[in-house]
Design a protein around this motif. Structure first.
Motif, PDB file in Angstrom:
ATOM      1  N   ALA A  19      38.838  11.921   3.636  1.00 57.15           N
ATOM      2  CA  ALA A  19      38.697  12.298   2.230  1.00 57.15           C
ATOM      3  C   ALA A  19      37.756  13.486   2.077  1.00 57.15           C
ATOM      4  O   ALA A  19      37.998  14.381   1.267  1.00 57.15           O
ATOM      5  N   ALA A  20      36.672  13.515   2.868  1.00 58.33           N
ATOM      6  CA  ALA A  20      35.734  14.640   2.800  1.00 58.33           C
ATOM      7  C   ALA A  20      36.414  15.937   3.216  1.00 58.33           C
ATOM      8  O   ALA A  20      36.254  16.973   2.562  1.00 58.33           O
ATOM      9  N   VAL A  21      37.199  15.887   4.283  1.00 63.04           N
ATOM     10  CA  VAL A  21      37.904  17.086   4.751  1.00 63.04           C
ATOM     11  C   VAL A  21      38.960  17.507   3.738  1.00 63.04           C
ATOM     12  O   VAL A  21      39.121  18.701   3.448  1.00 63.04           O
ATOM     13  N   THR A  22      39.676  16.564   3.169  1.00 64.36           N
ATOM     14  CA  THR A  22      40.697  16.880   2.169  1.00 64.36           C
ATOM     15  C   THR A  22      40.061  17.539   0.946  1.00 64.36           C
ATOM     16  O   THR A  22      40.578  18.538   0.433  1.00 64.36           O
ATOM     17  N   ALA A  23      38.935  16.992   0.484  1.00 66.10           N
ATOM     18  CA  ALA A  23      38.239  17.572  -0.670  1.00 66.10           C
ATOM     19  C   ALA A  23      37.755  18.983  -0.355  1.00 66.10           C
ATOM     20  O   ALA A  23      37.889  19.903  -1.171  1.00 66.10           O
ATOM     21  N   LEU A  24      37.205  19.172   0.832  1.00 63.68           N
ATOM     22  CA  LEU A  24      36.719  20.486   1.233  1.00 63.68           C
ATOM     23  C   LEU A  24      37.857  21.500   1.303  1.00 63.68           C
ATOM     24  O   LEU A  24      37.726  22.626   0.805  1.00 63.68           O
ATOM     25  N   HIS A  28      38.175  24.923  -0.866  1.00 63.39           N
ATOM     26  CA  HIS A  28      38.389  26.236  -0.254  1.00 63.39           C
ATOM     27  C   HIS A  28      39.628  26.904  -0.849  1.00 63.39           C
ATOM     28  O   HIS A  28      39.593  28.088  -1.199  1.00 63.39           O
ATOM     29  N   HIS A  29      40.701  26.157  -0.964  1.00 62.05           N
ATOM     30  CA  HIS A  29      41.931  26.706  -1.527  1.00 62.05           C
ATOM     31  C   HIS A  29      41.714  27.129  -2.984  1.00 62.05           C
ATOM     32  O   HIS A  29      42.181  28.196  -3.404  1.00 62.05           O
ATOM     33  N   PHE A  30      41.011  26.311  -3.749  1.00 64.15           N
ATOM     34  CA  PHE A  30      40.738  26.635  -5.143  1.00 64.15           C
ATOM     35  C   PHE A  30      39.946  27.932  -5.256  1.00 64.15           C
ATOM     36  O   PHE A  30      40.276  28.818  -6.046  1.00 64.15           O
ATOM     37  N   VAL A  31      38.876  28.059  -4.454  1.00 64.89           N
ATOM     38  CA  VAL A  31      38.040  29.261  -4.510  1.00 64.89           C
ATOM     39  C   VAL A  31      38.849  30.497  -4.095  1.00 64.89           C
ATOM     40  O   VAL A  31      38.754  31.549  -4.735  1.00 64.89           O
ATOM     41  N   GLU A  32      39.644  30.383  -3.045  1.00 68.18           N
ATOM     42  CA  GLU A  32      40.472  31.510  -2.623  1.00 68.18           C
ATOM     43  C   GLU A  32      41.450  31.914  -3.719  1.00 68.18           C
ATOM     44  O   GLU A  32      41.641  33.105  -3.986  1.00 68.18           O
ATOM     45  N   SER A  33      42.067  30.935  -4.364  1.00 69.56           N
ATOM     46  CA  SER A  33      43.009  31.227  -5.453  1.00 69.56           C
ATOM     47  C   SER A  33      42.296  31.858  -6.637  1.00 69.56           C
ATOM     48  O   SER A  33      42.794  32.804  -7.246  1.00 69.56           O
ATOM     49  N   PHE A  34      41.112  31.340  -6.967  1.00 69.78           N
ATOM     50  CA  PHE A  34      40.327  31.859  -8.083  1.00 69.78           C
ATOM     51  C   PHE A  34      39.929  33.308  -7.812  1.00 69.78           C
ATOM     52  O   PHE A  34      40.081  34.178  -8.678  1.00 69.78           O
TER      53      PHE A  34
END
Length: 67
Positions: A19-24, A28-34
């Motif tokens: 779960a920690a890796v999935t959240a991370l 990361h994907h969110f920040v890259e998209s943003f």
């Protein structure tokens, strides 16, 4: 996870390794998209701030020795 007595934030919940890796990975994907979506705005903001900082620095004079 250690807690800091000076930190007024509630403790984070326990997560499994997966779960920690999935959240991370999600973050990361969110920040890259943003950053991709708002690159122009972010770049302009930082460019304007760096230009303002450069303009407020006093010019160097060669008349005074450095020490």
């Amino acid at each position: 996870m250690s807690t800091n007595p000076c930190n007024d934030q509630p403790p984070w919940p326990q997560l499994s390794d997966e779960a920690a890796v999935t959240a991370l990975e999600f973050m990361h994907h969110f920040v890259e998209s943003f950053e991709s979506q708002y690159f122009g705005e972010i770049h302009r903001y930082h460019e304007e701030r760096s230009e303002a900082n450069i303009q407020t620095v006093a010019p160097l004079t060669t008349d005074d020795p450095p020490f």
